[in-house]
Design a protein around this motif. Sequence first.
Motif, PDB file in Angstrom:
ATOM      1  N   LYS A 166     -13.962  20.749 -14.049  1.00 22.90           N
ATOM      2  CA  LYS A 166     -13.053  21.499 -14.931  1.00 22.90           C
ATOM      3  C   LYS A 166     -12.331  20.547 -15.893  1.00 22.90           C
ATOM      4  O   LYS A 166     -12.010  20.917 -17.019  1.00 22.90           O
ATOM      5  N   PRO A 186      -7.181  24.159 -15.650  1.00 21.23           N
ATOM      6  CA  PRO A 186      -6.992  25.377 -14.858  1.00 21.23           C
ATOM      7  C   PRO A 186      -7.586  26.618 -15.518  1.00 21.23           C
ATOM      8  O   PRO A 186      -8.132  27.494 -14.841  1.00 21.23           O
ATOM      9  N   GLU A 205     -11.291  26.548 -14.929  1.00 23.84           N
ATOM     10  CA  GLU A 205     -11.588  26.952 -13.552  1.00 23.84           C
ATOM     11  C   GLU A 205     -11.473  28.459 -13.388  1.00 23.84           C
ATOM     12  O   GLU A 205     -12.257  29.082 -12.658  1.00 23.84           O
TER      13      GLU A 205
END
Length: 380
Positions: A58, A45, A48
């Motif tokens: 990712k 995350p 990203e």
Amino acid sequence: MSGQQAAPRPRPPGTVKVGTIAGSDVLVTSSWFVVAVLIAVVIAPRAEAVHPGLGPWKYVAGLAFAILLYLSVLLHEASHALMARHFGFPVSHITLHFLGGLTSIEAEVKKPRQEFWIAVVGPLTSVAVGLVSLGLCFVVPDGLLLMAAQGLAVTNLLVGAINLFPGLPLDGGLVLKSAIWKLTGNQYRGTLVAAWGGRFCAFLVLFWPFLQQALFGVQPDVFDFLFAFVVGFFLWNGATAGLQAARIRSRLPSLVARDLARRTLAVPEDLPLAEAVRRAREAQAGAIVTVTGSGRPVGVVNEAALMATPEERRPWLATSTVARGVDSGLSLPVGIAGEDLVRAITRAPATEYLLVEDDGTVYGVLTTADVDRAFRSVPQ
């Protein structure tokens, strides 16, 4: 004419060899792959966020960061290995596992200075990698490269600092051990102090989630408690192993081969076993050695084999039939003692060993049963 290839080194179970550094195998445990995937999932995350539009890539970016992170751990461990080799100690392998790494040095250090430098070079390497990564943060462009540089800077500076905590099994524990050893001249006292320091560090780690809430106002979550438990458990077990090793080694100096030797009777190889036993009883000897016509010792009678031979067969058997040949590993100097004695009988496991003087004459026979009995009788 081709030479024989060296036999491959045995690997600990559950490990995979991924290469070599300075002649030492680099191994990766199966747990490392699990943690690498977890790191990739946690980092994805963030990747990203700094580089929108990555999609499934990712996770590849997260895995790449995990590999970079463990490469820095490998540098930490390689510095231990290179320093150990500098002092002449063999290093069999470097193992990367889920909590970091381990360098397997196949010898005991003899001086506190050696212990200090082999231990401290690891955290110093991590700090150096962290500082270099911190410097890169000012020159690399925004995005994944900056994220990687920042992550490497934080983790390596943290690893370097934590490893300097004065408790076993951390590098700082070995540094503390070397300092106590230097001040007192007692290696085992240094190990005891460092091991108790490790237990104190484990106690602090277990209570860290509560401390971070009290000190920084950060509410701990389940992951914080789980991580504290795993690290604390690791530190406590490592410190406990250090305590046990120190207690064992403190008893080793009392093991002196000369003091444990059995009175020995030398007999010809072809002498009937019954006659050899009769002569040994008459001489009150606790062991029998077979010799050639010139008096050269060639075997030690195995007590278990002797007891397993029925008395009615002994007059018809040569003593050499229940004797184990004396090769280099089963012939020990009579002055050997302590850790040297334990290492010698570990290298060549047997039940009896021939003890010889410096001029080659037979002094007596040492049995592992007597060594074990003497070790157990030493007060802890």
